[in-house]
Design a protein around this motif. Structure first.
Motif, short mmCIF file in Angstrom:
data_model
loop_
_atom_site.label_atom_id
_atom_site.label_comp_id
_atom_site.label_asym_id
_atom_site.label_seq_id
_atom_site.Cartn_x
_atom_site.Cartn_y
_atom_site.Cartn_z
N ASP B 12 -3.39 1.27 3.08
CA ASP B 12 -3.65 0.31 4.15
C ASP B 12 -2.48 -0.64 4.41
OD1 ASP B 12 -3.91 -1.20 1.90
OD2 ASP B 12 -5.99 -1.77 2.21
N GLU B 13 -1.44 -0.58 3.62
CA GLU B 13 -0.24 -1.41 3.87
C GLU B 13 0.64 -0.65 4.86
OE1 GLU B 13 0.94 -4.34 3.07
OE2 GLU B 13 -0.29 -5.03 1.39
N ASP B 15 3.50 -1.12 6.51
CA ASP B 15 4.94 -0.93 6.31
C ASP B 15 5.24 0.02 5.15
OD1 ASP B 15 5.70 -2.41 8.47
OD2 ASP B 15 5.92 -4.29 7.36
N LEU B 16 4.40 -0.03 4.12
CA LEU B 16 4.59 0.89 3.00
C LEU B 16 4.32 2.32 3.46
CD1 LEU B 16 5.10 1.51 0.03
CD2 LEU B 16 2.69 1.09 -0.42
N SER B 18 4.39 3.67 6.56
CA SER B 18 5.38 4.24 7.49
C SER B 18 6.69 4.55 6.77
CB SER B 18 5.61 3.30 8.68
OG SER B 18 6.09 2.06 8.22
N THR B 19 7.05 3.71 5.79
CA THR B 19 8.31 3.94 5.07
C THR B 19 8.20 5.18 4.16
OG1 THR B 19 8.64 1.56 5.09
CG2 THR B 19 10.09 2.81 3.66
N LEU B 20 7.07 5.30 3.49
CA LEU B 20 6.87 6.47 2.63
C LEU B 20 6.90 7.76 3.46
CD1 LEU B 20 4.00 5.65 0.08
CD2 LEU B 20 6.32 6.42 -0.45
N ASP B 55 -4.07 5.33 -2.03
CA ASP B 55 -4.16 4.05 -2.74
C ASP B 55 -5.60 3.86 -3.23
OD1 ASP B 55 -3.52 1.59 -3.74
OD2 ASP B 55 -3.42 0.56 -1.81
N LYS B 57 -6.98 0.98 -3.70
CA LYS B 57 -7.59 -0.20 -3.08
C LYS B 57 -7.32 -0.18 -1.58
CE LYS B 57 -8.10 -3.33 -6.88
NZ LYS B 57 -8.00 -4.70 -7.37
N LEU B 58 -8.34 0.12 -0.83
CA LEU B 58 -8.20 0.18 0.63
C LEU B 58 -9.04 -0.92 1.27
CD1 LEU B 58 -8.55 4.06 1.04
CD2 LEU B 58 -6.44 2.75 1.26
N LYS B 59 -8.58 -1.35 2.45
CA LYS B 59 -9.27 -2.43 3.16
C LYS B 59 -10.74 -2.07 3.44
CE LYS B 59 -6.16 -4.17 5.88
NZ LYS B 59 -5.32 -4.27 7.08
#
Lengths: 227, 128
Positions: B12-13, B15-16, B18-20, B55, B57-59
């Motif tokens: 859910d992050e 920027d993380l 899209s970068t990955l 992940d 932990k998701l929103k």
């Protein structure tokens, strides 16, 4: 019936549990910030590697990535600053503070916990300071307990509204929702909140309004005023 | 170069994520990124993946529950969980619920790729 020593130990354990919970949440958040910055800098290395093999450096992309690194660095810095303020809340048992700042600090530190519950908390701070002399740590614990109680009472997507009303010698903190609230006073968190309000020299009540509810935490503006 | 595979990343992050996706694509790994469990299930229904990296932990969602839902739809699809140090207990719960492995954040991308390759190889061996 608990003795005074048992009560104190129970309070201490509950306080410590809350402190640990906030710290665990913030460290998780901070770990995410570090992870993002790490991946963004990895992306810069990837782009540099491609440039070494003859591909032109995409200047616009470099600017975007560095802007994101700056953004997340600021995010990390703010988290540390709020965490620091929260940690120092245990330094003194009674301290004068601006309640608006305490709420703002707690909102930042618990933002992710609320988000995970798909909850929103709308807080319109009064323009002028709301001075209160109390236990800064306990007031934050009581605030969060009221938010959790309200979230549980208005699941699954709680929309909460927070209002603070300074009176002459007291401050009312109102946490409301337009729906839910059934059985709110029979919850264990309600008992905990009542105990905390008592330790702060105040009290907690709930009003049912139409289909919703308002939790009212009434605190003395100065701890001495209510004790 | 890596043996070709397709990965679905769930985090859910933004920027993380899209970068990955971008960094894995640079390495020739076909990658799709989504931010929620619902989007992950929709992607899995639409197309084939060799592995999911998710992940814990998701929103608004319990990551382990999301993984269980993925496993209900694709029981043999390997899932690697991404976790902070603080969530190792959750990750162990995830392993018991069917995840093949977990990777700690901050991520070492090359380690993650090795883990994905190993998981896919193990899965392919068991399928053949």
């Amino acid at each position: 019936m608990n003795t005074g020593a048992q009560d104190r130990e129970e309070h201490l354990r509950a306080d410590l549990k809350f402190f640990g919970r906030i710290m665990a949440n913030v460290s998780h958040e901070f770990n995410n910030v570090i992870t993002i910055i790490g991946e963004l800098s990895g992306l810069l290395q990837d782009l540099a590697g491609l440039a070494e093999r003859g591909r032109p450096l995409p200047v616009e992309k470099l600017e975007q990535v560095t802007a994101k690194i700056n953004l997340h660095t600021v995010r990390g810095k703010e988290l540390i600053s709020h965490m620091n303020r929260f940690s120092h809340g245990v330094d003194e048992e009674v301290h004068s503070l601006d309640l608006r700042e305490s709420i703002d600090n707690l909102s930042v530190l618990t933002h992710r916990l609320l988000e995970r519950r798909e909850a929103t908390l709308a807080f319109t701070a009064p323009e002028s300071k709301v001075p209160i002399t109390c236990d800064p740590f306990l007031v934050q614990r009581a605030l969060f307990c009221s938010w959790e109680l309200a979230m549980d009472a208005d699941a699954p997507s709680p929309a909460l509204e927070l209002v603070i009303r300074p009176e002459h010698n007291s401050v009312d903190i109102l946490v409301s929702s337009v729906s839910g609230g059934e059985g709110i006073t029979s919850r264990e968190e309600w008992r905990e909140l009542s105990v905390m309000a008592g330790r702060l020299g105040g009290r907690v009540t709930v009003d049912r309004i139409d289909d919703g509810f308002t939790i009212r935490i009434s605190l003395p503006a100065h701890l001495d005023a209510g004790t | 170069m890596y043996e070709p595979f397709r990965v679905l990343i769930v985090d859910d992050e933004e920027d993380l994520l899209s970068t990955l996706v971008e960094r894995l694509e640079f390495r020739g790994i076909e990658t799709v990124g989504v931010q929620t469990g619902t989007q992950a299930l929709a992607e899995i229904a639409k197309q084939e993946f060799d592995i999911v990296v998710q992940d814990v932990k998701l929103k608004g969602e319990d990551g382990v529950e999301v993984m269980k839902r993925i496993k209900q739809v694709r029981p043999n699809l390997p899932v690697i969980l991404l976790t902070g140090h603080m969530s190792q207990e959750t990750s162990r719960e995830g392993l018991q619920a069917g995840a093949i492995d977990y990777v700690l954040k901050p991520i070492n991308l090359e380690d993650l790729i090795v883990k994905m390759q190993e998981a896919i190889a193990t899965h392919r061996r068991s399928e053949s």
